[in-house]
Design an enzyme around this catalytic site. Structure first.
Site, short mmCIF file in Angstrom:
data_model
loop_
_atom_site.label_atom_id
_atom_site.label_comp_id
_atom_site.label_asym_id
_atom_site.label_seq_id
_atom_site.Cartn_x
_atom_site.Cartn_y
_atom_site.Cartn_z
N ASP A 1 0.83 -1.19 0.00
CA ASP A 1 0.00 0.00 0.00
C ASP A 1 0.88 1.26 0.00
OD1 ASP A 1 -2.31 1.49 0.05
OD2 ASP A 1 -3.09 0.63 1.90
N ASP B 1 -8.72 3.95 -3.72
CA ASP B 1 -9.78 4.14 -2.73
C ASP B 1 -10.98 4.93 -3.26
OD1 ASP B 1 -7.91 2.97 -1.10
OD2 ASP B 1 -7.26 4.83 -0.16
N GLU C 1 3.17 6.76 -2.79
CA GLU C 1 3.07 7.84 -3.78
C GLU C 1 3.68 9.16 -3.31
OE1 GLU C 1 -0.65 5.23 -3.76
OE2 GLU C 1 0.31 6.56 -2.29
#
Length: 773
Positions: free
Chosen positions: A416, A480, A419
């Site tokens: 996860d 998400d 970025e």
């Protein structure tokens, strides 16, 4: 933007088919220029010397090309393209070598009525120390790609920035996965070879030009041409890395209990085993169990240590999960909470990105914890250090943190985040965060992929962020999105955009991630998800189908079982990705490039070669369907429809429009299975519109059958050879009633509703021939 335009070439050396020169600006500023072919379909332009920010898997050398020159123009020619370079004023034309049609050309001037240029041309931005390159925008030209962009499907008229961000959904131009690969409907692509920020103005500043801005002083890009879009993609793979295989089990259902835990149904070891038992009782197939941050407790991420409160005996828990023949995936992120022992260990070892003072760079990046996040706190992230994957010792240290978990029985990791790398961070390799920002997710996923590869033949990660080359480390999901139909539609656009950017294996959270989907949205999103390369149930509230109402549960079961029934087809299409370099999810124009209508359609897609899928993207249960030229078999009812044709349908909740393309054979497993790797004991072959075909298809993970089919106006002949005995059901669609049927071995047959069904029992070979009335 203050651009000093390139106007002429000086000191030209044109030997061995490579043009080397000094390119000079209006004020006399000059930089080196190299132009040449690196393959018959690809040429490369490099201005300003060699960049240290390349994202090619390996450096391609220039090849020899045909060389011609006339006054003021130099021509390089390959089998595919002619490249004309004008000395003054500097310009480039790309032509088809067979037809001499102009495919692309630079746009040096783009004036309005006042004489002011609408686009910057080709040159150097003095204020920002960056390169600019402009191209002509043709009237009929469309653009696609540039990563997982959730914006309108056709990128013409958009300003796109390739710069990884936590997009917090699918509602903006921001994206978790950026790829500076721009695909044109004119069958060429521009791949900008840099990890730096790249901005693409695709007809925003001007109706007649598109241009790119590279945020570094070196310009390095490649133009790829092909007879088909698949040819262009394969060339891109040769430059940035061929897609790696995924294991068969990864095509099964992935299930997360994050939303249940977050909602108060605490997912300790015993409760999770109870969920697996519920899945068995409710007759839901399942292959992978996701455990999100709570496997480490409620805070202190990312420690890589099991929470002994929730998992007092992790090995026993994993053994019991393994007893269900289910894989386990554990969540992680590359940030280390400053209040953890692992942060101190990394700090002592020098394994963290540094700030200007030489100390670990501290930023609010570490996930604070499920309980805090569930209360809606704005302070979602704790101060954290960032693992420096440019440091070989840090990378090996990070790998070691995974080994004991893999050896304990974990099969993969959800990689996860990754970025938001700060631009002013300092890395071990001497680069800044600005240079490493886009590259970081690729390194992060590579490190986890590589440690898994020490244990598994074909590993996968479940990554959120990525960059050019990420197809080497499958697979990923869309981040998400919110729980609404608009986000579902944007997710589909993002997936297709990522697909044509060279990322074939992709998934998304059924029902959306943030929020509580109602039954209608949950089912419509699930139908879309089971007809993608990978499928996962995950969100901030429960996504377990049996926790919805009974009707929703029953429909969800039907579609998840459909997913498992189609595994032979899905597995065959997955293998085509790494064997042939094609896509799993394909936009309509990929298969029908001569049909101009297809360039506008984003709400339909091909799942592999044979299935046309039309998700229902609204609460009114309505769809508009475009069927390109040819015959199409409606999957549910068997209706045959001739295209090109538009249809308007109201779709029952227990259906999704799916059509089978003519000249297709669809293998399906007919015995009930709970896991992807369970034996496919009975297989059916649905044959539609086949005139002549020879097709290899899987009958197990590493076992294949060969089918040959030939048809004439009144005759059909089919032969099949398989290495292992099993039951077969042959179904010929859209055929007349047979006058005579001959089979070897003998078989029972039945003709009904224009479909001929033939049942073979326990054989490795069969031959079938029929004469129609």
């Amino acid at each position: 933007m203050q651009v000093e335009k390139w106007v002429t070439l000086k000191s030209i050396d044109f030997t061995s088919g490579v043009l080397k020169a000094q390119i000079q600006s209006e004020t006399g500023r000059s930089l080196s220029l190299n132009i040449g072919f690196v393959s018959p379909s690809t040429f490369r332009i490099v201005v300003g010397g060699k960049s240290s920010n390349s994202c090619l898997e390996k450096e391609p050398g220039f090849i020899e090309a045909g060389v011609k020159s006339r006054e003021g123009v130099f021509c390089l020619e390959s089998e595919k393209s002619i490249l004309e370079v004008c000395v003054k004023p500097f310009s480039i034309k790309v032509k088809n070598s067979l037809s001499s049609e102009v495919i692309a050309e630079t746009r040096f001037h783009d004036p309005d009525a006042s004489g002011s240029d609408l686009s910057p041309g080709c040159g150097f931005d003095l204020q920002e120390n960056r390169q600019v390159f402009s191209w002509r925008l043709f009237q009929d030209e469309h653009f696609f790609g540039l990563g997982e962009k959730f914006t309108d499907w056709n990128k013409r008229g958009q300003l796109i920035t390739c710069w990884n961000r936590n997009a917090y959904g699918a509602g903006s131009e921001k994206s978790y996965k950026n790829v500076p690969f721009l695909l044109s409907s004119r069958k060429y692509a521009i791949f900008v070879n840099t990890t730096s920020k790249v901005v693409f103005d695709l007809g925003v500043s001007s109706n007649f030009s598109h241009f790119l801005v590279v945020h570094e002083p070196v310009l390095d890009f490649l133009v790829i041409r092909g007879d088909s879009f698949a040819d262009i993609l394969r060339e891109y793979f040769r430059l940035t890395g061929w897609p790696r295989p995924v294991p068969l089990w990864s095509l099964g259902l992935w299930v997360s209990v994050f939303g249940d835990h977050r909602s108060g149904d605490i997912m300790h070891a015993g409760r999770i085993l109870g969920v697996l038992k519920e899945a068995e009782t409710q007759r839901f197939p399942l292959d992978v169990l996701h455990l999100d941050p709570f496997w480490m407790g409620e805070s202190g991420y990312c420690s890589f240590h099991w929470s002994l409160e929730y998992f007092p005996d992790p090995e026993d828990f994993l053994n019991k999960v393994r007893g269900y023949k289910i894989k386990v995936c554990l969540w992680e992120h590359p940030y280390l909470d400053t209040n953890t022992e692992i942060f101190q260990e990394a700090k002592t070892g020098g394994f963290l990105v540094k700030d200007k003072s030489g100390n670990p760079y501290i930023a609010p990046l570490a996930f604070r914890g499920i309980k805090t996040e569930a209360r809606g706190s704005r302070e979602r992230y704790n101060p954290a250090g960032i693992v420096d994957f440019s440091n070989p010792e840090a990378s090996e240290w990070y790998k070691e943190k995974h080994r004991h978990l893999i050896e304990m029985g974990v099969s993969t990791f959800k990689t996860d985040f990754g970025e938001e790398i700060p631009e002013d961070g300092l890395f071990h390799n001497g680069k800044t965060g600005k240079e490493m920002h886009n590259l970081y997710p690729l390194l992060y996923n590579r490190i986890v992929y590589e440690v898994l590869a020490d244990y598994f033949e074909n590993p996968v990660v479940w990554g959120r962020s990525g960059f050019s080359g990420m197809q080497r480390y499958p697979l990923c999901w869309s981040g998400d999105p919110l729980c609404d139909f608009d986000s579902m539609a944007a997710t589909l656009r993002g997936g297709l955009s990522l697909s044509v950017s060279g990322v074939p294996f992709w998934s998304h959270d059924v029902g959306g991630f943030m929020g509580s989907p109602d039954p209608l949205l949950f089912i419509r999103w699930l139908q879309f998800a089971v007809l993608c390369s990978h499928v996962r149930l995950h969100g901030t509230t429960t996504r377990l189908p049996w926790k919805f109402d009974q009707r929703t549960c029953n429909i969800a079961r039907k579609f998840i079982r459909l997913r498992y029934r189609l595994l032979p087809y899905l597995w065959g299409e997955a293998m085509k990705v790494w064997e042939e370099g094609n896509l799993f999810l394909r936009p309509l124009f990929w298969e029908y490039p001569e049909d101009q209508t297809t360039f506008w359609i984003w709400w339909e897609y091909f799942l592999g070669e044979s299935f046309l899928v039309v998700p229902v993207l609204n609460s009114e249960n309505e769809v508009k369907i475009y069927l390109p030229e040819g015959k199409w078999l409606e999957f549910w009812g068997g209706e045959v429809i001739a295209g090109p044709r538009w249809l308007q349908r109201e779709v029952p909740l227990d259906k999704i429009p799916v059509f089978v393309r003519e000249n297709s054979v669809i293998p399906q497993v007919r015995n009930p299975i709970r896991r992807a790797e369970e034996p496919w004991e009975t297989l059916s072959l649905d044959v539609f519109g086949v005139t002549s075909l020879e097709q290899r298809f899987p009958i197990a993970e590493d076992m294949f059958a060969l089918l040959r089919a030939q048809s004439a106006e009144k005759e059909y002949a089919i032969q099949l050879q398989a290495p292992q005995s099993r039951d077969w059901i042959l179904r010929l669609h859209d055929v007349k009633e047979p006058k005579r049927v001959h089979t070897e071995p003998s078989a029972y047959w039945l003709w009904k509703d224009n479909t001929l069904n033939v049942f073979f029992k326990d054989c490795v070979y069969f031959s079938f021939c029929t004469i129609f009335a």
